[in-house]
Design a protein around this motif. Sequence first.
Motif, PDB file in Angstrom:
ATOM      1  N   SER A  17       0.739   9.270   5.602  1.00  0.00           N
ATOM      2  CA  SER A  17      -0.655   8.823   5.617  1.00  0.00           C
ATOM      3  C   SER A  17      -1.122   8.606   7.060  1.00  0.00           C
ATOM      4  O   SER A  17      -0.485   9.080   8.001  1.00  0.00           O
ATOM      5  N   ASP A  35      -6.643   7.241  -0.072  1.00  0.00           N
ATOM      6  CA  ASP A  35      -6.619   5.906  -0.669  1.00  0.00           C
ATOM      7  C   ASP A  35      -7.438   5.793  -1.960  1.00  0.00           C
ATOM      8  O   ASP A  35      -8.570   6.263  -2.036  1.00  0.00           O
ATOM      9  N   HIS A  77       1.101   4.693  -2.537  1.00  0.00           N
ATOM     10  CA  HIS A  77       1.206   6.140  -2.278  1.00  0.00           C
ATOM     11  C   HIS A  77       2.469   6.718  -2.923  1.00  0.00           C
ATOM     12  O   HIS A  77       2.432   7.772  -3.551  1.00  0.00           O
ATOM     13  N   HIS A 120       0.814  -1.217   0.000  1.00  0.00           N
ATOM     14  CA  HIS A 120       0.000   0.000   0.000  1.00  0.00           C
ATOM     15  C   HIS A 120       0.857   1.283   0.000  1.00  0.00           C
ATOM     16  O   HIS A 120       0.524   2.256  -0.681  1.00  0.00           O
TER      17      HIS A 120
HETATM   18 ZN    ZN Z   1      -3.216   5.002   2.326  1.00  0.00          ZN
END
Ligand code: ZN
Length: 344
Positions: free
Chosen positions: A142, A311, A120, A116
């Motif tokens: 984040s 996201d 980003h 993940h």
């Molecule tokens: Zn995220």
Amino acid sequence: MIILGIETSCDESAASIIKVNKAKKEVKVLGSIISSQIKIHTKYGGVVPEVAAREHVFNLLPVIAKTLKKANLNFKDIDKIAVTNGPGLITSLISGVQTAKTLSYAFKKHLQVIDHINGHLYSPFIDNWKNIKFPAISLTVSGGHTNLILMLSETKTRIIGKTLDDAAGEAYDKAAKMMNLGYPGGPIISRLGQEFFDLNQEIEQKPLPRPMLNNKDFNFSFSGLKTALLYRLQKDSAWKKRIPEYCYLYQEAITEILVKKTLKATKTFNTKSILVSGGVSANKQLRQEFVKQSHKQGLQLFLSDLQYSTDNATMIAMASLFSKNSSKKDNWKSVKARTESDFK
Ligand code: ZN
Ligand code: KG4
């Protein structure tokens, strides 16, 4: 190449289809849909993992179907599927990974798992791939991570600093909870702080501390800042009347820490560009400060577009171009969501 990205690491069920021209370093987003669960979790003051997983199970396939429709494609046109397999809430990850595995099996599509945070990291590449000059420093900030990453090229990357405790987004969320402002905290604190600033109101309180701002390394710490705010609120019987001022001071402290540490890294590693991504990169003050400072230092700045800051699945499809790929055709057999122990 046409890639379907799937993201369910927290409380957003997202799908996106991108068309890639590798030679020209160009990407076209053919369709992107994000189904947010914020309204559901707001009443609990944060994301409830089991509720999030149930919502993903309910929403994800319709989101994928709508994305295909928007792109005017069907499954036979997809070259590969890229899915987030961690880090995140394990129950949320399992729903996305299992859906992707099933689609990969049923339609005989190659499946690639994506970290993940890499999603980003590569979100500023969606619009600017061919323009980014290396070496670059990336700030990926984040709700779960605050990473400074040195990028010598698109794929040669090294984490040079990270948070030792809370992430910057987490610090925003926890402060908002402390002041009963709601979830997620970042946008709320940012809005109230900005309103305080725009109204030109007098600052009556002392600034909040900037933990680890002048340390030699590139690590961060936000837990002390959160505690400092807590003590201030406890000592101030009229804090409820001063919430916008506290929001302003809190945001100012986080912004200064993030911008100064990033700039220090650009000097140390003599980089040409700065990349900023992750949910906190949607913060208006942070964006303005990066624009100002990068201009002063003559550095290229690539802020992830607002729609790709929080996201989304476009960044997951994008990251699949730079992440490790299994060569096995039926690789869905070995794919699983990663648990906490996989990161130790
Ligand atoms: Zn995220
Ligand atoms: O990247 P993201 O959507 O999810 C994670 O990977 O964690 O980031 C969510 C985080 C939350 O902590 C939220 O409060 C923060 O990003 N955030 C913001 C803003 N928008 C979202 N923080 C500050 N200012 C904002 N405008």
